[in-house]
Design a protein around this motif. Structure first.
Motif, PDB file in Angstrom:
ATOM      1  N   TYR A  42      15.708   1.573  18.049  1.00  0.00           N
ATOM      2  CA  TYR A  42      15.015   2.509  19.107  1.00  0.00           C
ATOM      3  C   TYR A  42      13.729   1.853  19.315  1.00  0.00           C
ATOM      4  O   TYR A  42      13.345   1.482  20.490  1.00  0.00           O
ATOM      5  CB  TYR A  42      14.804   3.867  18.715  1.00  0.00           C
ATOM      6  CG  TYR A  42      13.986   4.601  19.778  1.00  0.00           C
ATOM      7  CD1 TYR A  42      14.558   5.173  20.964  1.00  0.00           C
ATOM      8  CD2 TYR A  42      12.512   4.670  19.584  1.00  0.00           C
ATOM      9  CE1 TYR A  42      13.863   5.610  22.084  1.00  0.00           C
ATOM     10  CE2 TYR A  42      12.078   5.583  20.665  1.00  0.00           C
ATOM     11  CZ  TYR A  42      12.486   5.745  21.927  1.00  0.00           C
ATOM     12  OH  TYR A  42      11.744   6.539  22.853  1.00  0.00           O
ATOM     13  N   GLU A  43      12.941   1.319  18.192  1.00  0.00           N
ATOM     14  CA  GLU A  43      11.617   0.889  18.478  1.00  0.00           C
ATOM     15  C   GLU A  43      11.661  -0.422  19.160  1.00  0.00           C
ATOM     16  O   GLU A  43      10.867  -0.955  20.053  1.00  0.00           O
ATOM     17  CB  GLU A  43      10.875   0.829  17.397  1.00  0.00           C
ATOM     18  CG  GLU A  43      10.377   2.210  16.855  1.00  0.00           C
ATOM     19  CD  GLU A  43       9.310   2.796  17.829  1.00  0.00           C
ATOM     20  OE1 GLU A  43       8.572   1.972  18.461  1.00  0.00           O
ATOM     21  OE2 GLU A  43       9.686   4.266  18.060  1.00  0.00           O
ATOM     22  N   ARG A 101      12.607  -0.204  22.911  1.00  0.00           N
ATOM     23  CA  ARG A 101      10.941   0.286  23.531  1.00  0.00           C
ATOM     24  C   ARG A 101      10.223  -0.859  23.642  1.00  0.00           C
ATOM     25  O   ARG A 101       9.644  -1.186  24.780  1.00  0.00           O
ATOM     26  CB  ARG A 101      10.711   1.523  22.791  1.00  0.00           C
ATOM     27  CG  ARG A 101       9.444   2.004  23.613  1.00  0.00           C
ATOM     28  CD  ARG A 101       9.040   3.308  22.964  1.00  0.00           C
ATOM     29  NE  ARG A 101       7.826   2.734  21.931  1.00  0.00           N
ATOM     30  CZ  ARG A 101       7.136   3.612  21.078  1.00  0.00           C
ATOM     31  NH1 ARG A 101       7.481   5.004  21.432  1.00  0.00           N
ATOM     32  NH2 ARG A 101       6.242   3.415  20.336  1.00  0.00           N
ATOM     33  N   GLU A 124      10.780   5.942  29.556  1.00  0.00           N
ATOM     34  CA  GLU A 124      12.055   6.201  29.132  1.00  0.00           C
ATOM     35  C   GLU A 124      12.670   7.374  29.807  1.00  0.00           C
ATOM     36  O   GLU A 124      12.110   8.241  29.876  1.00  0.00           O
ATOM     37  CB  GLU A 124      12.257   6.511  27.728  1.00  0.00           C
ATOM     38  CG  GLU A 124      13.539   6.662  27.109  1.00  0.00           C
ATOM     39  CD  GLU A 124      13.633   7.110  25.670  1.00  0.00           C
ATOM     40  OE1 GLU A 124      14.816   7.306  25.373  1.00  0.00           O
ATOM     41  OE2 GLU A 124      12.667   7.196  25.214  1.00  0.00           O
ATOM     42  N   CYS A 126      17.604   5.040  26.457  1.00  0.00           N
ATOM     43  CA  CYS A 126      18.183   4.635  25.258  1.00  0.00           C
ATOM     44  C   CYS A 126      19.369   5.356  25.175  1.00  0.00           C
ATOM     45  O   CYS A 126      19.525   6.482  25.249  1.00  0.00           O
ATOM     46  CB  CYS A 126      17.231   5.003  24.350  1.00  0.00           C
ATOM     47  SG  CYS A 126      17.644   4.494  22.679  1.00  0.00           S
TER      48      CYS A 126
END
Length: 180
Positions: free
Chosen positions: A79-80, A83, A112, A65
């Motif tokens: 971000y979520e 993911r 990650e 990320c």
């Protein structure tokens, strides 16, 4: 860039030292999956190899990320979603091979981090007998070159690394005499 090639006899001590850090478990294969056609071929090859060996198969999708802002702990917007997309990428690839080969169970790991580092760590953590990756899928002169992840894994993994070449549908390459 100057490449130095040493005779195998000079490398024996280095190879023996690296290999003795952890004994590979003959029953584990780790495969890197990034959603590309090349990684699908690697996954397909790894499934075939796991079936032949009766091995446990661990599919790893490592993603990185991008960090924005001040400090390494800043979580970027979206971000979520990134993911979740990483998990879906791995799940889609694994489901596609499980549909055609349901007898091989595939353990899924989404991590990650820097892909090469995470793949090497997964191979070490599981005591893998093999780390399997796809090639960049390029032909001609460019096809002789590896991507950065493959290059890092070849140089730093403690187990053998298989780079599955760009080819037909990810089928397992056979030796000239027809044996696997």
């Amino acid at each position: 860039m100057i490449l130095r090639f040493r005779p195998a006899a000079e490398q024996v001590g280095e190879v023996a030292t690296r290999a003795s850090r952890r004994e590979p478990e003959a029953s584990t294969i780790v495969v890197g999956v990034d959603g590309s056609e090349e990684s699908w071929r690697a996954l397909r090859w790894a499934v075939d190899e796991a079936r032949l060996r009766g091995a446990r198969l661990v599919a790893v999708h490592a993603w990185l990320c991008p960090r924005v802002g001040i400090g390494a702990h800043t979580v970027p917007p979206g971000y979520e979603e990134l993911r979740r997309d990483a998990g879906e990428t791995l799940e889609d690839a694994v489901r596609s091979v499980e549909a055609t080969d349901p007898d091989v169970a595939v353990e899924r790991r989404v991590v990650e981090g820097i892909p090469a580092d995470e793949l090497i760590a997964a191979a070490e953590d599981t005591g893998a007998a093999l780390l399997v990756l796809g090639s960049r899928g390029l032909g001609g002169l460019a096809g002789l070159l590896l991507g950065s992840v493959g290059r890092q894994c070849l140089h730093h993994a403690l187990c053998p690394v298989v780079i599955v070449p760009h080819g037909e549908r990810g089928t397992r390459p056979a030796r000239g005499d027809g044996t696997p």
